[in-house]
Scaffold this motif. Structure first.
Motif, PDB file in Angstrom:
ATOM      1  N   PRO A  76      74.967  40.669  79.800  1.00 24.77           N
ATOM      2  CA  PRO A  76      73.512  40.783  79.944  1.00 24.77           C
ATOM      3  C   PRO A  76      72.891  41.726  80.494  1.00 24.77           C
ATOM      4  O   PRO A  76      71.736  42.001  79.226  1.00 24.77           O
ATOM      5  CB  PRO A  76      73.680  39.429  80.333  1.00 24.77           C
ATOM      6  CG  PRO A  76      75.077  38.842  80.032  1.00 24.77           C
ATOM      7  CD  PRO A  76      75.831  39.443  80.607  1.00 24.77           C
ATOM      8  N   GLY A  77      73.021  42.510  81.546  1.00 25.92           N
ATOM      9  CA  GLY A  77      72.431  43.875  82.495  1.00 25.92           C
ATOM     10  C   GLY A  77      72.319  44.782  81.403  1.00 25.92           C
ATOM     11  O   GLY A  77      71.007  44.986  81.670  1.00 25.92           O
ATOM     12  N   VAL A  78      73.807  44.891  80.717  1.00 29.69           N
ATOM     13  CA  VAL A  78      73.568  45.955  79.506  1.00 29.69           C
ATOM     14  C   VAL A  78      72.794  46.047  78.651  1.00 29.69           C
ATOM     15  O   VAL A  78      71.953  47.123  78.046  1.00 29.69           O
ATOM     16  CB  VAL A  78      74.851  46.534  79.490  1.00 29.69           C
ATOM     17  CG1 VAL A  78      75.339  47.830  78.502  1.00 29.69           C
ATOM     18  CG2 VAL A  78      75.834  47.471  80.923  1.00 29.69           C
ATOM     19  N   ARG A  79      72.960  44.996  78.198  1.00 24.05           N
ATOM     20  CA  ARG A  79      71.868  44.296  76.885  1.00 24.05           C
ATOM     21  C   ARG A  79      70.121  44.405  77.247  1.00 24.05           C
ATOM     22  O   ARG A  79      69.555  44.796  76.645  1.00 24.05           O
ATOM     23  CB  ARG A  79      72.309  43.102  76.238  1.00 24.05           C
ATOM     24  CG  ARG A  79      71.281  42.842  74.616  1.00 24.05           C
ATOM     25  CD  ARG A  79      71.385  41.329  74.564  1.00 24.05           C
ATOM     26  NE  ARG A  79      73.121  40.765  74.730  1.00 24.05           N
ATOM     27  CZ  ARG A  79      73.094  39.381  74.761  1.00 24.05           C
ATOM     28  NH1 ARG A  79      71.847  38.516  74.733  1.00 24.05           N
ATOM     29  NH2 ARG A  79      74.254  39.344  74.506  1.00 24.05           N
ATOM     30  N   LEU A  80      69.726  43.841  78.363  1.00 23.10           N
ATOM     31  CA  LEU A  80      68.033  44.203  78.925  1.00 23.10           C
ATOM     32  C   LEU A  80      68.260  46.008  79.376  1.00 23.10           C
ATOM     33  O   LEU A  80      67.140  45.802  78.887  1.00 23.10           O
ATOM     34  CB  LEU A  80      68.690  44.398  80.637  1.00 23.10           C
ATOM     35  CG  LEU A  80      68.343  41.978  80.734  1.00 23.10           C
ATOM     36  CD1 LEU A  80      68.526  41.746  81.899  1.00 23.10           C
ATOM     37  CD2 LEU A  80      66.802  41.653  80.336  1.00 23.10           C
TER      38      LEU A  80
END
Length: 413
Positions: free
Chosen positions: A253-257
């Motif tokens: 999820p952090g990489v997606r952000l």
């Protein structure tokens, strides 16, 4: 090269500020040294999770008013309006999130602990109450050989909330191939393996074959580097409700952000200088004229305005030695104790004083050098002094809201 604004740092703060200025029509450049701490991100944005006495905050906007005068939120002209603007910015970048400023909800950590949050990516486990989940029974289905979820801690803490848990595991030919190298069984690597449509359908078949008894199936959040399409497809194809549990870093999820915000910024024509670091700049008459970088030492990057968004100690936006704490790029003034003995508390879980250290700014987020204000250099995010992001659970909120405020301060000039 000449720009309207240059942003130094490519994490949540830098991307928020750069995207806001680019939307306003500015010619911008963002210079970032590499992977940001978004790779450790939970997939939730925190506004204020705990007050300064350590009590859980349910209504963040009310609690923000009671924060110490040094807190960065007091340099944001309208916290509620900036929060709404932040939520729109995320949504416009394709990051669909649940939550409201009226009341915090609780996200589930990889350890199974509930943490207060303001916004959480759709599909991640969240609940309205701190000590319970919305289901009586769940099935946690882990990928065989995947170690970035501490299963025993997760399951034990979910059971403490009154929810019964059964544990299952599954695999697919693609995942078995990846298991031959233990280093491949990390969240971001697994996500690449499952990005193929055939691999995703085999994952669906494996999950359907588990004969899960839970009301909902919980899975590690390993899908979707750039968007939520794989997660959405999985939820539609599996014959049981699906929710996702964020993993230990690296966090998908952090990489997606980071990916979605970067793509939105570049689509607006913003210049994105990756894997480079600002090494210094030229100051004249109380202003920063230009900066230089590690990879292009002979090139001068001129701008009317600059924003420092380099983060705190973890990302080397702040550093220390035996002489003190310092900001390493420009030698800016910092708020920090002179006595090294006052930097830390004895007990590791105490409020650590050094967490409040940071760059000193005025009410408009302008920095100073040797006591003299720099009229076109702003600081935002975790490089700022005045709060402990770990204890207050306000880090990503401070990142976004102060970045938006710096952008608005620039646009008002």
């Amino acid at each position: 090269m000449k720009f309207d604004s240059i942003i130094i740092g490519g994490g949540l703060t830098g991307l928020t500020c750069a995207l806001t200025l680019a939307k306003a029509g500015q010619r911008t450049a963002l210079i970032t040294a590499g992977q940001s701490t978004l790779h450790f991100h939970s997939g939730s944005v925190d506004l204020l999770g705990y007050d300064e006495q350590g009590q859980t905050v349910l209504h963040p906007l009310d609690a923000i008013r009671a924060l110490s005068a040094s807190h960065p939120y007091h340099k944001v002209d309208d916290v509620a309006a900036r929060a709404e603007e932040a939520a729109r910015l995320l949504a416009d970048a394709g990051l669909l999130m649940d939550g409201t400023t009226d009341r915090n909800h609780f996200r589930l950590s990889p350890m199974g602990v509930s943490k207060p949050a303001w916004l959480t990516l759709n599909g991640l486990v969240r609940s309205a109450e701190e000590d319970s989940l919305p289901w009586r029974t769940v099935t946690f289905a882990n990928i065989r050989g995947f170690l970035d979820i501490p299963t025993e801690f997760l399951v034990d803490n979910i059971r403490r909330k009154g929810t019964d848990v059964e544990v299952k595991s599954f695999t697919t030919p693609e995942l078995e191939q990846a298991r031959r190298s233990p280093s491949e069984m990390r969240a971001t690597n697994v996500g690449k393996v499952l990005a193929d449509e055939t691999a995703l359908r085999r994952m669906v078949e494996a999950i359907d074959g588990l004969e899960a008894d839970g009301e909902v199936i919980l899975l590690p959040a390993v899908l979707g580097v750039a968007d939520a399409r794989a997660e959405s497809s999985l939820r539609q194809l599996v014959d049981r409700p699906i929710r996702f549990v964020v993993t230990m870093p690296p966090s998908m999820p952090g990489v997606r952000l980071q990916t979605c915000l970067r793509q939105a910024y570049q689509q607006l024509g913003g210049m994105y200088c990756a894997s480079d670091a600002v090494t210094g700049g030229c100051f004249e008459a109380g202003r920063l004229r230009y900066v230089t970088t590690e990879n292009m030492p002979d090139e001068r990057f001129y701008a009317d305005h600059f924003v420092l968004a380099t983060g705190s100690f973890q990302s080397r936006g702040l550093m220390s030695n035996y002489r003190g704490v310092f900001e390493p790029v420009f030698g800016l003034d910092v708020d920090a104790a002179d006595d090294r003995g006052a930097w830390t508390a004895e007990y590791v879980y105490d409020d650590q004083p050094y967490m409040r250290f940071g760059v000193r700014t005025d009410e408009r987020l302008l920095v100073s050098r040797n006591g003299v204000r720099v009229d076109n250099l702003y600081a935002s995010g975790s490089v700022l002094s005045g709060h402990n992001a770990l204890k207050l659970a306000d880090g990503s909120g401070v990142d976004m809201l102060t970045a938006l405020q710096a952008a608005h301060n620039i646009l008002k000039k």
